[in-house]
Design an enzyme around this catalytic site. Structure first.
Site, PDB file in Angstrom:
ATOM      1  N   ASP A  12       0.910  -0.977  -0.019  1.00 23.90           N
ATOM      2  CA  ASP A  12      -0.302  -0.183  -0.099  1.00 23.90           C
ATOM      3  C   ASP A  12       0.670   0.765  -0.485  1.00 23.90           C
ATOM      4  O   ASP A  12       2.325   1.032   0.737  1.00 23.90           O
ATOM      5  CB  ASP A  12      -0.902  -0.318   1.136  1.00 23.90           C
ATOM      6  CG  ASP A  12      -2.042   0.547   1.218  1.00 23.90           C
ATOM      7  OD1 ASP A  12      -2.788   1.313  -0.315  1.00 23.90           O
ATOM      8  OD2 ASP A  12      -3.115   1.238   2.389  1.00 23.90           O
ATOM      9  N   HIS A  29       2.567   3.127  -9.007  1.00 29.45           N
ATOM     10  CA  HIS A  29       2.118   2.087  -9.298  1.00 29.45           C
ATOM     11  C   HIS A  29       3.139   0.965 -10.167  1.00 29.45           C
ATOM     12  O   HIS A  29       4.247   0.462 -10.026  1.00 29.45           O
ATOM     13  CB  HIS A  29       1.026   2.124 -10.171  1.00 29.45           C
ATOM     14  CG  HIS A  29      -0.216   1.805  -9.814  1.00 29.45           C
ATOM     15  ND1 HIS A  29      -0.153   1.461  -7.835  1.00 29.45           N
ATOM     16  CD2 HIS A  29      -1.115   3.071  -9.265  1.00 29.45           C
ATOM     17  CE1 HIS A  29      -1.829   2.145  -7.827  1.00 29.45           C
ATOM     18  NE2 HIS A  29      -2.252   3.272  -7.982  1.00 29.45           N
ATOM     19  N   LEU A 123      10.349 -20.527  -4.034  1.00 25.71           N
ATOM     20  CA  LEU A 123       9.204 -19.799  -3.830  1.00 25.71           C
ATOM     21  C   LEU A 123       8.101 -20.536  -4.411  1.00 25.71           C
ATOM     22  O   LEU A 123       7.535 -20.076  -5.546  1.00 25.71           O
ATOM     23  CB  LEU A 123       9.938 -18.133  -3.957  1.00 25.71           C
ATOM     24  CG  LEU A 123       8.465 -17.471  -3.120  1.00 25.71           C
ATOM     25  CD1 LEU A 123       9.039 -17.740  -2.358  1.00 25.71           C
ATOM     26  CD2 LEU A 123       9.627 -15.873  -4.105  1.00 25.71           C
TER      27      LEU A 123
HETATM   28  C1  IPE Z   1      -6.010  -3.497  -0.474  1.00 20.45           C
HETATM   29  O1  IPE Z   1      -4.668  -1.618  -0.195  1.00 20.45           O
HETATM   30  C2  IPE Z   1      -5.886  -3.617  -1.514  1.00 20.45           C
HETATM   31  C3  IPE Z   1      -4.335  -3.670  -2.337  1.00 20.45           C
HETATM   32  C4  IPE Z   1      -2.684  -3.243  -1.819  1.00 20.45           C
HETATM   33  C5  IPE Z   1      -4.169  -4.005  -3.072  1.00 20.45           C
HETATM   34  P1  IPE Z   1      -6.399  -0.287  -0.356  1.00 20.45           P
HETATM   35  O2  IPE Z   1      -5.116   1.312  -1.008  1.00 20.45           O
HETATM   36  O3  IPE Z   1      -7.498  -0.842  -1.426  1.00 20.45           O
HETATM   37  O4  IPE Z   1      -7.427  -0.103   0.420  1.00 20.45           O
HETATM   38  P2  IPE Z   1      -7.770   0.750   2.028  1.00 20.45           P
HETATM   39  O5  IPE Z   1      -8.753   1.120   0.808  1.00 20.45           O
HETATM   40  O6  IPE Z   1      -6.832   2.038   2.123  1.00 20.45           O
HETATM   41  O7  IPE Z   1      -8.462  -0.134   2.590  1.00 20.45           O
HETATM   42  C1  IPE Z   2      -1.635   0.681  -3.167  1.00 18.77           C
HETATM   43  O1  IPE Z   2      -1.118   1.593  -3.124  1.00 18.77           O
HETATM   44  C2  IPE Z   2      -1.638  -0.014  -4.789  1.00 18.77           C
HETATM   45  C3  IPE Z   2      -3.444  -0.548  -5.018  1.00 18.77           C
HETATM   46  C4  IPE Z   2      -3.844  -0.809  -4.329  1.00 18.77           C
HETATM   47  C5  IPE Z   2      -3.028  -1.254  -6.543  1.00 18.77           C
HETATM   48  P1  IPE Z   2      -3.004   2.486  -3.276  1.00 18.77           P
HETATM   49  O2  IPE Z   2      -3.109   2.891  -5.234  1.00 18.77           O
HETATM   50  O3  IPE Z   2      -3.604   1.744  -2.662  1.00 18.77           O
HETATM   51  O4  IPE Z   2      -1.782   3.592  -2.926  1.00 18.77           O
HETATM   52  P2  IPE Z   2      -2.273   4.949  -1.536  1.00 18.77           P
HETATM   53  O5  IPE Z   2      -3.352   4.059  -0.326  1.00 18.77           O
HETATM   54  O6  IPE Z   2      -3.374   5.482  -2.358  1.00 18.77           O
HETATM   55  O7  IPE Z   2      -0.950   5.708  -0.835  1.00 18.77           O
HETATM   56 MG    MG Z   3      -4.477   2.849  -0.858  1.00 17.23          MG
END
Ligand code: IPE
Ligand code: IPE
Ligand code: MG
Length: 245
Positions: A12, A29, A123
């Protein structure tokens, strides 16, 4: 304590990493993919047997269309360009989640790479794609109703074991350690049943900045934890009390 057999990661913070740098979320990303590659290598170096990465949740479809399309493109290029590395390192690729709902070309590329790597014993890399723990449970319930109607499952004898056998994770041990980056304290619909006794480690680092040493720090924290599984003693104490030890 021993090293964790199964480490699962909620990757995240890509969006915030990019926004802080006045870049588009997709740039975050892209940088996040680099971390994925680094952490796969770190897991191999640290003799982790199972690494599970939460890459796209079922709720992530609700993001702006250009972000979703961008994520699918990144996934496609990861599958294309990482094939060599996975084969070289004997990494077995698995997925959890409703991958048949992904774009057809992506779905086919995943299935192809999964079958190419299924015999490997290095792995086990499991990627959670279009994954929702709640949907996974719904699918398991439906499958079990079907089995009971066909006479292959006796409802009276259902225990957690039967439920676990119908989850996408049926071939995986439960995660010992769940790492979440970016400082958020929640599971966001990830492995809700499987995490019953997982140790949770929150890192404040955004995923694009997370590296091998952060990963190793999480593992060394884990090794200092005492897992009790509802008992009052740790496992090694219990082992010493076993009559044949
Ligand atoms: C969780 O992260 C999903 C992934 C890491 C793929 P999100 O960014 O979607 O989750 P919330 O919205 O903060 O709970
Ligand atoms: C996690 O990073 C990746 C996915 C959920 C695909 P985020 O896109 O949720 O990044 P933040 O939480 O908005 O910073
Ligand atoms: Mg996120």
């Amino acid at each position: 304590m021993e090293i964790p057999k199964h480490v699962a990661v909620i990757m995240d913070g890509n969006g915030r990493w990019a926004t802080e740098r006045k870049l588009s979320r997709i740039e975050g990303h892209k940088e996040g993919i680099k971390t994925v590659k680094k952490i796969i290598q770190a897991a191999i170096k640290n003799n982790i047997q199972y690494l599970t990465l939460y890459a796209f949740s079922s709720e992530n479809w609700n993001r702006p269309e250009d972000e979703v399309i961008g994520l699918m493109q990144l996934l496609n290029s990861f599958l294309k360009f990482e094939e060599k590395t996975l084969l070289k390192n004997k990494v077995r690729l698995k997925t959890i989640g409703r991958i048949y709902e992904l774009p057809k070309n992506t779905y086919q590329a995943i299935e192809s790479l999964k079958s190419k790597t299924e015999q490997f014993d290095g792995l086990t890399l499991t990627v959670a794609l279009n994954y929702s723990s709640q949907n996974e449970i719904v699918d398991a319930v439906k499958a079990m109703i079907d089995q009971s109607q066909k006479g292959t499952l006796d409802i009276e004898n259902i225990s957690y074991k039967e439920i676990a056998q119908n989850l996408d994770t049926k071939d995986l041990p439960d995660p010992d350690l769940i790492i979440r980056t970016s400082g958020e304290y929640r599971l966001s619909n990830f492995l809700l049943l499987q995490s019953a006794y997982s140790e949770i480690y929150i890192s404040t680092i955004y995923w694009p900045d997370f590296n091998q040493s952060h990963f190793e720090k999480a593992i060394s924290h884990y090794r200092k934890r005492e897992r009790r599984f509802g008992t009052i003693m740790n496992k090694s104490t219990l082992k010493n009390l076993e009559p044949n030890s």
